[in-house]
Design an enzyme around this catalytic site. Structure first.
Site, short mmCIF file in Angstrom:
data_model
loop_
_atom_site.label_atom_id
_atom_site.label_comp_id
_atom_site.label_asym_id
_atom_site.label_seq_id
_atom_site.Cartn_x
_atom_site.Cartn_y
_atom_site.Cartn_z
N CYS A 89 -2.05 -7.48 -0.73
CA CYS A 89 -1.10 -8.53 -1.89
C CYS A 89 -1.10 -9.49 -0.81
CB CYS A 89 0.09 -7.54 -1.59
SG CYS A 89 1.67 -8.90 -1.99
N CYS A 92 2.15 -10.74 0.69
CA CYS A 92 2.89 -10.21 1.72
C CYS A 92 2.20 -10.32 3.15
CB CYS A 92 1.78 -9.03 1.02
SG CYS A 92 2.62 -7.93 -0.09
#
Length: 319
Positions: A89, A92
């Site tokens: 991700c 993230c």
């Protein structure tokens, strides 16, 4: 996004307790002297359910096995902010360093608990994660608010301050002067939908749940209710005999048979029906069967063994 009452974290706690009990039994068999303690815990460890021993760590990595101690028990005294992330991700990787820096600067005011959703799917399911990064605040064992996506340091600081203003008095270690928590207000739209459901107005209830889900894409409770009710109404409309009479290459009949099987609590048989259709069809018919199967998967915890097995079978049938 308020979350009180929207998710149930008890399943993770129960799973952790079962794993702990299993480990203790195995240890007792290896060394009977270790089993003398009356509470069943290992010597040198706190009794089950006790709050975690205070530590200076402002950022902790959490797994399904440590979730109860590091998140639920800790949140009885201290605000725990859960960062749900994954290695793949990109956003993230932007958000996590900001959270870690703020947690370190908080001086123990709150702790950041990092959860890899790929390694801990049951935690992700418990929080009904739809996208990551997702950040959830936990107070006294319950999620109270959350946000998705990347936010600035100033926005996160304001979010944390607001949490303490709302629920600070519920935390023994919270800063003095925090306001008492306000009771969570029920969504009148969800109440109206539930009333329609209880009155037998299933179509009206479905329309109401769909309206909420369409207006608020992040409202996972409404989306889940609509998805489940839609399936039940569709399955109840089929002739139960379709399970025996459906032709192997009749896609509509096989999908109907799968609905009937699933409604009668036979998920493995239902999934296998559709996977068989995927194997013997191509083009639009195969796409329709695959799409239906993925929709049925969403009715269950993705960590359920029969869902995991069916996903493997589907991949094999497709490739």
């Amino acid at each position: 996004m308020a979350m009180t009452g929207a998710v149930d974290l008890g399943g993770i706690k129960d799973r952790a307790e079962a794993q702990r009990a299993q480990a203790q039994r195995a240890q007792a068999q290896r060394d009977p002297a270790q089993s003398d303690r009356s509470d069943g815990a290992q010597p040198g460890t706190p009794p089950p359910g006790a709050p975690p021993v205070a530590s200076g760590a402002s950022v902790i990595d959490v797994t399904e096995e440590t979730f109860e101690a590091e998140v639920l028990n800790r949140s009885m005294r201290q605000l725990v902010v859960v960062d749900l992330w994954a290695e793949w991700c990109g956003p993230c990787k932007q958000l996590s360093p900001v959270l870690e820096r703020l947690a370190a600067q908080s001086g123990g005011r709150w702790v950041l608990a990092k959860v890899d959703v790929d390694a801990n799917p049951r935690i992700a399911q418990a929080f009904r994660v739809q996208s990551i990064p997702m950040v959830v605040a936990i107070v006294q064992g319950q999620p109270v608010t959350a946000f998705n996506g990347v936010r600035s340091e100033a926005e996160i600081t304001s979010w944390i301050d607001e949490i303490f203003a709302q629920v600070g008095n519920a935390l023994p270690d919270a800063p003095a002067g925090a306001a008492a928590p306000e009771p969570e207000q029920s969504d009148p739209r969800m109440i109206a939908a539930e009333e329609k459901l209880n009155d037998g107005d299933f179509d009206g209830a479905l329309a109401a749940y769909r309206a909420v889900a369409e207006a608020e894409p992040e409202n996972v409770e409404a989306a889940s209710a609509a998805r489940n009710l839609e399936f039940i109404l569709r399955a109840q409309a089929h002739d139960p005999n379709i399970v025996e009479t459906a032709s192997p290459r009749d896609v509509d009949a096989q999908l109907a048979a799968a609905d009937v099987l699933l409604l009668s609590q036979q998920p493995e048989a239902a999934f296998d029906r559709i996977i068989d259709v995927v194997r013997v069809t191509n083009g639009e018919e195969r796409t329709r069967a695959r799409t239906r199967l993925l929709e049925l998967f969403e009715l269950f915890d993705p960590a359920e063994p029969f869902v995991v097995t069916a996903r493997r079978k589907l991949a094999s049938a497709l490739y």
